[in-house]
Design an enzyme around this catalytic site. Sequence first.
Site, PDB file in Angstrom:
ATOM      1  N   SER A  51       0.791  -1.237   0.000  1.00  0.00           N
ATOM      2  CA  SER A  51       0.000   0.000   0.000  1.00  0.00           C
ATOM      3  C   SER A  51       0.817   1.277   0.000  1.00  0.00           C
ATOM      4  O   SER A  51       0.236   2.375   0.001  1.00  0.00           O
ATOM      5  CB  SER A  51      -0.955   0.005   1.200  1.00  0.00           C
ATOM      6  OG  SER A  51      -2.043  -0.862   0.965  1.00  0.00           O
ATOM      7  N   LYS A  54      -0.200   3.700  -2.548  1.00  0.00           N
ATOM      8  CA  LYS A  54      -1.226   4.733  -2.355  1.00  0.00           C
ATOM      9  C   LYS A  54      -0.626   6.127  -2.174  1.00  0.00           C
ATOM     10  O   LYS A  54      -1.351   7.126  -2.278  1.00  0.00           O
ATOM     11  CB  LYS A  54      -2.106   4.382  -1.158  1.00  0.00           C
ATOM     12  CG  LYS A  54      -2.951   3.114  -1.364  1.00  0.00           C
ATOM     13  CD  LYS A  54      -3.856   2.878  -0.160  1.00  0.00           C
ATOM     14  CE  LYS A  54      -4.767   1.672  -0.339  1.00  0.00           C
ATOM     15  NZ  LYS A  54      -4.111   0.400  -0.069  1.00  0.00           N
ATOM     16  N   SER A 113      -5.719   3.071   4.732  1.00  0.00           N
ATOM     17  CA  SER A 113      -5.255   2.142   3.694  1.00  0.00           C
ATOM     18  C   SER A 113      -6.423   1.426   3.024  1.00  0.00           C
ATOM     19  O   SER A 113      -6.388   0.219   2.778  1.00  0.00           O
ATOM     20  CB  SER A 113      -4.257   1.129   4.275  1.00  0.00           C
ATOM     21  OG  SER A 113      -3.381   0.665   3.269  1.00  0.00           O
ATOM     22  N   LYS A 233       2.850   6.689   5.073  1.00  0.00           N
ATOM     23  CA  LYS A 233       1.983   5.582   4.691  1.00  0.00           C
ATOM     24  C   LYS A 233       2.567   4.246   5.166  1.00  0.00           C
ATOM     25  O   LYS A 233       3.783   4.097   5.241  1.00  0.00           O
ATOM     26  CB  LYS A 233       1.832   5.557   3.164  1.00  0.00           C
ATOM     27  CG  LYS A 233       0.798   4.570   2.650  1.00  0.00           C
ATOM     28  CD  LYS A 233      -0.602   5.038   2.984  1.00  0.00           C
ATOM     29  CE  LYS A 233      -1.636   3.943   2.718  1.00  0.00           C
ATOM     30  NZ  LYS A 233      -1.557   2.833   3.699  1.00  0.00           N
TER      31      LYS A 233
END
Length: 318
Positions: A51, A54, A113, A233
């Site tokens: 992720s 992202k 997420s 993140k």
Amino acid sequence: MKRALIGCIAAWVSMGSPVVEAQGEAVMVVEAHSGKVLIGTNSTVKRPVASLTKIATGVLVVDWAEAAGVNLEERELVVPASVAGLPGANPMRLVPGERLSLRDAMASTLLGSDNAAALSLADHVGREFLARKGRSGDPVAAFVGEMNVLAKALGMKKTKFYNPHGLELPKQVGLSTAADIAKLSIYAMRRPGFNFITRQKERQVTVKGAEGPRGYRVKNTNELVSESVIGLKTGTTRAAGECVAIGVERAPLIRPKADGSKGVTPRRLIIVLLNSPDRFGRAKALIPKGWGIYDAWVRGGAQVQDRRREILDVPNPR
């Protein structure tokens, strides 16, 4: 970046092939404003990044919104039909046809997420890219194409994105490196619209469904977020292992200049860990270690012998 947005702002695995798991931890620690590389281990080895993908999704939405004059708080998206078959996290229980603001979708994507929110953002903005070009087609594919345009513009030479969320799907295993994710993180943290979200510990969002609006409190998956740790993140899959990218703010360095004025040097640490055995513990320990190396470099006159090896250049594609 403007050109990319206007323009249309050998799959790694074949169908059914097993995903190769990352071997060993990859580490990249860099001071964002100078680009000084402080620590690097396996930092240029290509591997899945889960992720952390992202980050590219979020910053591309921010860039598009600024270029198009779109208010993320006021513009709403419609959850596309494609979320129905999407595996992984869908914490807001989004179903096709529901609506939410782009800002709330960004919050759930970057803090929680949320794979469904990331796909919804890509669908919405991808349609805008296609409309500007006067074309039809798959809006998510158009969006992912622009993610890769951004990666190329940032010099992320070992990165390829296949989707906006980072899930490892057939023919959709995105690869990058710790060094490339550090470049992306440096660029993302330059964007106020991005780090405004990632520095929050939680955010209340609203989804408008068939039975009326419902609220949901999105909590940041980054356990280290604090007054000084302002993002970015987390990510975890079987193949990628535990991943995290964080940004650490420090008060600017103020020094007197020869003319009597004061020079101000901003300071921000970027730490990227891929396939870490303890991403939060390791990242926390690397903060003082990274600053110690940086401080010693500054005291020594901030000399650079080999810029290609010592400095992580991150161009401004905008």
